[in-house]
Motif scaffolding. Structure first.
Motif, PDB file in Angstrom:
ATOM      1  N   ALA A   1     -14.008 -13.940   6.832  1.00 50.92           N
ATOM      2  CA  ALA A   1     -14.060 -12.845   5.852  1.00 50.92           C
ATOM      3  C   ALA A   1     -13.180 -11.709   6.349  1.00 50.92           C
ATOM      4  CB  ALA A   1     -15.500 -12.355   5.645  1.00 50.92           C
ATOM      5  N   TRP A   2     -12.811 -10.833   5.421  1.00 50.09           N
ATOM      6  CA  TRP A   2     -12.181  -9.560   5.764  1.00 50.09           C
ATOM      7  C   TRP A   2     -13.106  -8.450   5.291  1.00 50.09           C
ATOM      8  CZ3 TRP A   2      -6.626 -11.007   3.737  1.00 50.09           C
ATOM      9  CH2 TRP A   2      -5.981 -11.785   4.704  1.00 50.09           C
ATOM     10  N   ASN A   3     -13.618  -7.693   6.225  1.00 44.20           N
ATOM     11  CA  ASN A   3     -14.602  -6.651   5.930  1.00 44.20           C
ATOM     12  C   ASN A   3     -13.989  -5.280   6.192  1.00 44.20           C
ATOM     13  OD1 ASN A   3     -16.647  -8.619   5.425  1.00 44.20           O
ATOM     14  ND2 ASN A   3     -16.941  -8.828   7.640  1.00 44.20           N
ATOM     15  N   PRO A   4     -13.523  -4.583   5.168  1.00 49.92           N
ATOM     16  CA  PRO A   4     -12.892  -3.277   5.398  1.00 49.92           C
ATOM     17  C   PRO A   4     -13.847  -2.247   5.975  1.00 49.92           C
ATOM     18  CG  PRO A   4     -13.180  -3.711   3.040  1.00 49.92           C
ATOM     19  CD  PRO A   4     -13.485  -4.982   3.756  1.00 49.92           C
ATOM     20  N   HIS A   5     -15.149  -2.389   5.686  1.00 51.69           N
ATOM     21  CA  HIS A   5     -16.088  -1.383   6.173  1.00 51.69           C
ATOM     22  C   HIS A   5     -16.240  -1.418   7.692  1.00 51.69           C
ATOM     23  CE1 HIS A   5     -18.589  -5.018   5.451  1.00 51.69           C
ATOM     24  NE2 HIS A   5     -19.139  -4.652   6.589  1.00 51.69           N
ATOM     25  N   SER A   6     -15.742  -2.473   8.335  1.00 54.32           N
ATOM     26  CA  SER A   6     -15.829  -2.536   9.796  1.00 54.32           C
ATOM     27  C   SER A   6     -14.664  -1.831  10.471  1.00 54.32           C
ATOM     28  CB  SER A   6     -15.874  -3.996  10.255  1.00 54.32           C
ATOM     29  OG  SER A   6     -14.662  -4.670   9.935  1.00 54.32           O
ATOM     30  N   LEU A   7     -13.757  -1.251   9.687  1.00 50.95           N
ATOM     31  CA  LEU A   7     -12.562  -0.605  10.223  1.00 50.95           C
ATOM     32  C   LEU A   7     -12.581   0.889   9.951  1.00 50.95           C
ATOM     33  CD1 LEU A   7      -9.896  -3.162   8.892  1.00 50.95           C
ATOM     34  CD2 LEU A   7     -10.932  -3.129  11.171  1.00 50.95           C
ATOM     35  N   ASP A   8     -11.813   1.607  10.726  1.00 53.22           N
ATOM     36  CA  ASP A   8     -11.586   3.024  10.475  1.00 53.22           C
ATOM     37  C   ASP A   8     -10.319   3.183   9.631  1.00 53.22           C
ATOM     38  OD1 ASP A   8     -13.792   3.756  12.049  1.00 53.22           O
ATOM     39  OD2 ASP A   8     -12.583   3.700  13.886  1.00 53.22           O
ATOM     40  N   ARG A   9     -10.166   4.353   9.039  1.00 49.96           N
ATOM     41  CA  ARG A   9      -8.951   4.639   8.303  1.00 49.96           C
ATOM     42  C   ARG A   9      -7.788   4.853   9.274  1.00 49.96           C
ATOM     43  NH1 ARG A   9     -10.595   8.687   3.311  1.00 49.96           N
ATOM     44  NH2 ARG A   9     -12.003   7.223   2.236  1.00 49.96           N
ATOM     45  N   PRO A  10      -6.575   4.474   8.898  1.00 50.35           N
ATOM     46  CA  PRO A  10      -6.153   3.954   7.591  1.00 50.35           C
ATOM     47  C   PRO A  10      -6.312   2.433   7.459  1.00 50.35           C
ATOM     48  CG  PRO A  10      -4.230   4.238   8.949  1.00 50.35           C
ATOM     49  CD  PRO A  10      -5.401   4.713   9.781  1.00 50.35           C
ATOM     50  N   GLU A  11      -6.780   1.760   8.530  1.00 51.73           N
ATOM     51  CA  GLU A  11      -6.835   0.297   8.491  1.00 51.73           C
ATOM     52  C   GLU A  11      -7.772  -0.202   7.387  1.00 51.73           C
ATOM     53  OE1 GLU A  11      -7.900  -0.501  12.516  1.00 51.73           O
ATOM     54  OE2 GLU A  11      -5.807  -0.748  13.160  1.00 51.73           O
ATOM     55  N   SER A  12      -8.901   0.480   7.193  1.00 50.15           N
ATOM     56  CA  SER A  12      -9.800   0.073   6.117  1.00 50.15           C
ATOM     57  C   SER A  12      -9.120   0.210   4.759  1.00 50.15           C
ATOM     58  CB  SER A  12     -11.081   0.902   6.159  1.00 50.15           C
ATOM     59  OG  SER A  12     -10.802   2.283   5.971  1.00 50.15           O
TER      60      SER A  12
ATOM     61  N   CYS B   1       0.878  -1.177   0.000  1.00 48.01           N
ATOM     62  CA  CYS B   1       0.000   0.000   0.000  1.00 48.01           C
ATOM     63  C   CYS B   1       0.910   1.220   0.000  1.00 48.01           C
ATOM     64  CB  CYS B   1      -0.901  -0.011   1.235  1.00 48.01           C
ATOM     65  SG  CYS B   1      -2.023   1.407   1.328  1.00 48.01           S
ATOM     66  N   PHE B   2       0.661   2.176  -0.892  1.00 49.86           N
ATOM     67  CA  PHE B   2       1.565   3.309  -1.043  1.00 49.86           C
ATOM     68  C   PHE B   2       1.122   4.545  -0.272  1.00 49.86           C
ATOM     69  CE2 PHE B   2       2.043   0.803  -5.022  1.00 49.86           C
ATOM     70  CZ  PHE B   2       3.325   0.345  -4.771  1.00 49.86           C
ATOM     71  N   LYS B   3      -0.188   4.694  -0.056  1.00 55.64           N
ATOM     72  CA  LYS B   3      -0.692   5.853   0.706  1.00 55.64           C
ATOM     73  C   LYS B   3      -1.785   5.388   1.667  1.00 55.64           C
ATOM     74  CE  LYS B   3       0.184   9.469  -2.720  1.00 55.64           C
ATOM     75  NZ  LYS B   3      -0.421  10.570  -3.527  1.00 55.64           N
ATOM     76  N   PRO B   4      -1.455   5.254   2.949  1.00 51.85           N
ATOM     77  CA  PRO B   4      -0.128   5.352   3.575  1.00 51.85           C
ATOM     78  C   PRO B   4       0.711   4.131   3.257  1.00 51.85           C
ATOM     79  CG  PRO B   4      -1.768   4.789   5.207  1.00 51.85           C
ATOM     80  CD  PRO B   4      -2.524   5.024   3.949  1.00 51.85           C
ATOM     81  N   LYS B   5       2.002   4.298   3.284  1.00 51.05           N
ATOM     82  CA  LYS B   5       2.914   3.234   2.858  1.00 51.05           C
ATOM     83  C   LYS B   5       2.929   2.121   3.896  1.00 51.05           C
ATOM     84  CE  LYS B   5       7.577   2.434   1.096  1.00 51.05           C
ATOM     85  NZ  LYS B   5       7.035   1.796  -0.109  1.00 51.05           N
ATOM     86  N   LYS B   6       2.682   0.899   3.422  1.00 51.74           N
ATOM     87  CA  LYS B   6       2.676  -0.254   4.329  1.00 51.74           C
ATOM     88  C   LYS B   6       2.839  -1.520   3.496  1.00 51.74           C
ATOM     89  CE  LYS B   6       1.601   0.280   8.180  1.00 51.74           C
ATOM     90  NZ  LYS B   6       2.350   0.561   9.440  1.00 51.74           N
ATOM     91  N   HIS B   7       3.682  -2.428   3.985  1.00 47.67           N
ATOM     92  CA  HIS B   7       3.803  -3.743   3.348  1.00 47.67           C
ATOM     93  C   HIS B   7       2.651  -4.615   3.837  1.00 47.67           C
ATOM     94  CE1 HIS B   7       5.368  -7.372   1.651  1.00 47.67           C
ATOM     95  NE2 HIS B   7       5.590  -7.934   2.838  1.00 47.67           N
TER      96      HIS B   7
ATOM     97  N   TYR C   1      -5.959  -0.264   4.132  1.00 43.17           N
ATOM     98  CA  TYR C   1      -5.046  -1.395   3.949  1.00 43.17           C
ATOM     99  C   TYR C   1      -5.787  -2.619   3.413  1.00 43.17           C
ATOM    100  CZ  TYR C   1      -1.920   1.403   6.917  1.00 43.17           C
ATOM    101  OH  TYR C   1      -1.147   2.411   7.430  1.00 43.17           O
ATOM    102  N   VAL C   2      -6.946  -2.901   3.980  1.00 45.78           N
ATOM    103  CA  VAL C   2      -7.687  -4.082   3.548  1.00 45.78           C
ATOM    104  C   VAL C   2      -8.239  -3.878   2.138  1.00 45.78           C
ATOM    105  CG1 VAL C   2      -9.617  -5.619   4.076  1.00 45.78           C
ATOM    106  CG2 VAL C   2      -8.228  -4.685   5.928  1.00 45.78           C
ATOM    107  N   GLN C   3      -8.777  -2.702   1.860  1.00 49.18           N
ATOM    108  CA  GLN C   3      -9.275  -2.425   0.514  1.00 49.18           C
ATOM    109  C   GLN C   3      -8.151  -2.521  -0.517  1.00 49.18           C
ATOM    110  OE1 GLN C   3     -10.930   1.439   1.263  1.00 49.18           O
ATOM    111  NE2 GLN C   3     -13.005   0.661   1.604  1.00 49.18           N
ATOM    112  N   THR C   4      -6.983  -2.000  -0.166  1.00 45.73           N
ATOM    113  CA  THR C   4      -5.843  -2.055  -1.079  1.00 45.73           C
ATOM    114  C   THR C   4      -5.395  -3.494  -1.302  1.00 45.73           C
ATOM    115  OG1 THR C   4      -5.128   0.133  -0.335  1.00 45.73           O
ATOM    116  CG2 THR C   4      -3.497  -1.218  -1.487  1.00 45.73           C
ATOM    117  N   THR C   5      -5.513  -4.321  -0.287  1.00 42.60           N
ATOM    118  CA  THR C   5      -5.156  -5.735  -0.439  1.00 42.60           C
ATOM    119  C   THR C   5      -5.963  -6.361  -1.563  1.00 42.60           C
ATOM    120  OG1 THR C   5      -4.604  -5.938   1.909  1.00 42.60           O
ATOM    121  CG2 THR C   5      -5.076  -7.977   0.703  1.00 42.60           C
ATOM    122  N   PHE C   6      -7.270  -6.161  -1.552  1.00 42.58           N
ATOM    123  CA  PHE C   6      -8.106  -6.736  -2.602  1.00 42.58           C
ATOM    124  C   PHE C   6      -7.789  -6.123  -3.968  1.00 42.58           C
ATOM    125  CE2 PHE C   6     -10.875  -7.648   1.126  1.00 42.58           C
ATOM    126  CZ  PHE C   6     -10.873  -9.027   0.998  1.00 42.58           C
ATOM    127  N   ARG C   7      -7.457  -4.838  -3.980  1.00 43.36           N
ATOM    128  CA  ARG C   7      -7.111  -4.200  -5.245  1.00 43.36           C
ATOM    129  C   ARG C   7      -5.806  -4.762  -5.799  1.00 43.36           C
ATOM    130  NH1 ARG C   7      -8.299   0.447  -3.778  1.00 43.36           N
ATOM    131  NH2 ARG C   7      -6.268   1.266  -3.127  1.00 43.36           N
TER     132      ARG C   7
END
Length: 663
Positions: free
Chosen positions: A415-426, A328-334, A428-434
């Motif tokens: 499951a991994w549900n990004p909508h259950s998280l706040d940013r920036p954690e959501s 993930c580049f923004k914010p940067k995270k492996h 990270y999960v959305q970027t994973t699927f992308r």
């Protein structure tokens, strides 16, 4: 000796959780109860593993009917002190209905349920007993463990029709010894009971054990072992630790016990395969077994079970040089690593376990897992362009990101549900699927899909849309005639060095007849020639005065359509055939790739391209012969041409036959 009795929990003045609320904490999962049982209980066993023990965790599921030798003890012991109202305590009705069935989940090589037995004393790190037996919703205390809030134990109560389990555990004590513990638990419904001083409310939680003190305790030591023996529960070895949870009267979802055992074995393979595989320098992390009334039911090996072998290959790719780092580049995270594999594969025969995962006839999924390497879910990607081509992937989250993905999971961890998280954690999960989607796009872009303006049918590996192209052929003077599988193709021609196709005039004087077979998948009709057979002897004298008997020409009879099959780690194309004319004959392969819509066939690959390759000729006993041509004795035996198809093409199989020349 202390006889165990039931204790029903009344509501204390400060309040408590009702049984219904605890039972509902798993929500309304899409998976069935047996699948959730496998996932949640194995996760508990993995989190309880002995860290310093190199041996794998032993996990087993046993189902049995309580026999006459123990049935009396079950009724006598497990009804002592129980509420009289069956609506408040349905175990009474269970014993009235007849023989009692039990499903137990056991682990060995684990810590067992150690630590204090009272919740108010569990202030240290060792509190497995109170976390499993008394408390609800505790956060996980195992780094990189599978569990999060401890709701998974609720599946044991949901699976039991009367909501009752017996927990038999052995753990180490603070002094370095061992202690056996035995306790029963029921989780049903809250209720109001009429008593002498008026009505009293109860939570619907009940415990069965030592009621001699102010708080109900488990039976321990020799008393626990004696009662477990009376119930027929398997004893622990001298230095063995672990836990057995016996579910009384399990809900098998209308399956017969033997069917349930088979389903559980299949489910273990689908959901726990990462724990079953060994790699170089790393043994399998867990061992699994399933038994019904003492009969073992095999748990499939994921390395040989199709299509799980593709996910195993993707897992190994993930750790190898072919794996990809997802960022993930923004914010940067492996985020983690991704491995993908693509294969030509036979159509999948779905099972009850695969259908539970919405995996039917084609693999186009990425297995998601956290560092604990327990399957979270199979994420479906775009379908490949060919019905005979599939892909599998594995994404493993980075250890530093484990908490993020854990918080994205529901109580059933499926499951991994990004909508259950706040940013920036959501994010990270959305970027994973992308990022996974981008990897799949790249994988499929190499699969030979048609360019703009070309045919809109992709060049898959022998797509079923063009199954007619994967045919057999019989050589005719350098040309090739094709038949539908199961028909016979013969033709007259002059003899050549390549083929012994002796021309002869049928005895009746009739000429060969030409038959036309509709080949709609070629877009037209193509002739195939066959001789009209005649049982009469040939007429006409030779120079010696003897009858001139025509020779029967060698021919190929195709048996059924070509099909894909697994051979080791690869898929092959198989064409079965017979040589109906008796006698030794040479068979050789004629392989090409075909372009859909054009009928064009290529026998010489472009530079850098691959072609189909003959692996060998397989006889009726399964022996593989690798020479080409191969001498085959004609008759009724079925042979198989085994071919490795070229990636991203449609393979055309031809089999040519010629008589073996005799001096």
């Amino acid at each position: 000796m202390t006889e165990p009795r039931w204790f029903s929990q009344p509501y204390p003045p400060e309040g408590a959780s009702a049984a219904e609320g605890i039972r509902n904490q798993l929500g309304r999962p899409e998976l069935d109860l047996l699948t959730i049982l496998v996932r949640e209980s194995a996760q508990n066993s993995w989190d309880a593993r002995l860290e310093r023990c190199a041996a794998p965790v032993d996990y087993r599921i046993d189902m049995w009917t309580v026999g006459p030798a123990h049935a009396g003890a079950w009724r006598e012991l497990l009804l002592a002190g129980a509420p009289n109202n069956a609506g408040h305590f349905p175990l009474r009705d269970t014993f009235k209905r007849g023989p009692v069935r039990v499903l137990s989940v056991s682990d060995r090589g684990t810590r067992g349920l150690g630590g204090p037995t009272r919740a108010d004393n569990a202030v240290g790190p060792e509190r497995d007993f109170v976390s499993f037996i008394r408390n609800i919703g505790e956060p996980r205390d195992t780094a990189l463990g599978g569990g999060t809030y401890g709701f998974g134990k609720g599946i044991f109560y949901l699976l039991s029709r009367p909501g009752t389990v017996i927990v038999h555990s052995r753990c180490r004590t603070g002094g370095g010894g061992h202690e056996t513990r035995l306790i029963g638990c029921t989780l049903w419904k809250s209720y109001v009971a009429a008593e002498s001083d008026g009505g009293r409310r109860y939570t619907g939680r009940h415990w069965w054990g030592d009621t001699s003190g102010e708080v109900i305790e488990p039976l321990v030591g020799a008393e626990a072992e004696a009662v477990a023996q009376r119930l027929g529960l398997k004893a622990f070895g001298p230095d063995e630790t672990g836990t057995t949870v016996a579910v009384i009267d399990p809900n098998l979802d209308d399956l017969e016990p033997a069917q349930a055992a088979e389903y559980l074995g299949d489910t273990i393979a689908w959901h726990l395969w990462p724990k079953m595989i060994s790699t170089v320098g790393k043994p399998a992390a867990m061992r699994f077994s399933v038994a019904h009334d003492g009969v073992q039911h095999p748990v499939p090996d994921p390395r040989t079970m199709r299509p799980l072998n593709m996910f195993v290959a993707a897992y190994e790719t993930m750790f190898g040089p072919g794996g990809n780092h997802l960022e993930c580049f923004k914010p940067k995270k492996h985020l983690g690593r991704l491995g993908l594999v693509k294969r030509i594969m036979p159509p999948l025969d779905p099972t009850r376990a695969s259908r539970m995962l919405d995996i039917e006839d084609l693999i186009h999924h990425v297995c998601l897992m956290r560092p604990a390497e327990l399957v979270v879910t199979y994420h479906a990607g775009p379908k490949p362009p060919s019905s005979n081509q599939g892909y599998a992937g594995v994404f493993r989250a980075d250890e530093a990101m484990d908490d993020v993905y854990a918080k994205a999971e529901p109580p059933t961890h499926d499951a991994w549900n990004p909508h259950s998280l706040d940013r920036p954690e959501s994010t990270y999960v959305q970027t994973t699927f992308r990022r996974i989607g981008e990897g799949l796009d790249q994988l499929l872009s190499l699969s030979g899909t048609a360019r703009p303006g070309a045919s809109n049918v992709a060049l898959g590996a022998a797509s079923s849309l063009f199954s007619g192209l994967v045919g057999g052929a019989w050589g005719i003077g350098g040309a090739t005639a094709y038949s539908k599988r199961g028909s016979t193709v013969t033709s007259s021609s002059k003899s050549t060095d390549a083929e012994e196709t002796t021309t002869h005039q049928p005895a009746s004087g009739r000429r060969p007849t030409t038959q036309f077979t509709d080949r709609t998948d070629f877009g037209g009709t193509h002739p195939t020639e066959s001789f009209a057979d005649d049982d009469r002897s040939a007429t006409g004298a030779s120079d010696s005065g003897a009858l001139n008997v025509p020779r029967r020409r060698p021919r190929v009879q195709y048996v059924g359509d070509p099909y894909y099959d697994d051979r080791g780690d690869s898929s092959v194309l198989v064409q079965e055939f017979r040589l109906p004319v008796p006698g030794p004959q040479h068979v050789r392969i004629d392989l090409a790739v075909t372009l859909p819509g054009t009928g064009g066939r290529e026998t010489d690959p472009p530079i850098g391209a691959s072609m189909p390759v003959l692996i060998g000729w397989e006889d009726a006993t399964g022996r593989l012969h690798t020479s080409d041509p191969q001498v085959v004795e004609g008759g009724d035996s079925v042979w198989r041409a085994v071919v490795r198809p070229a990636p991203d093409t449609m393979t055309e199989i031809g089999i040519k036959v010629e008589a073996v020349r005799t001096p």
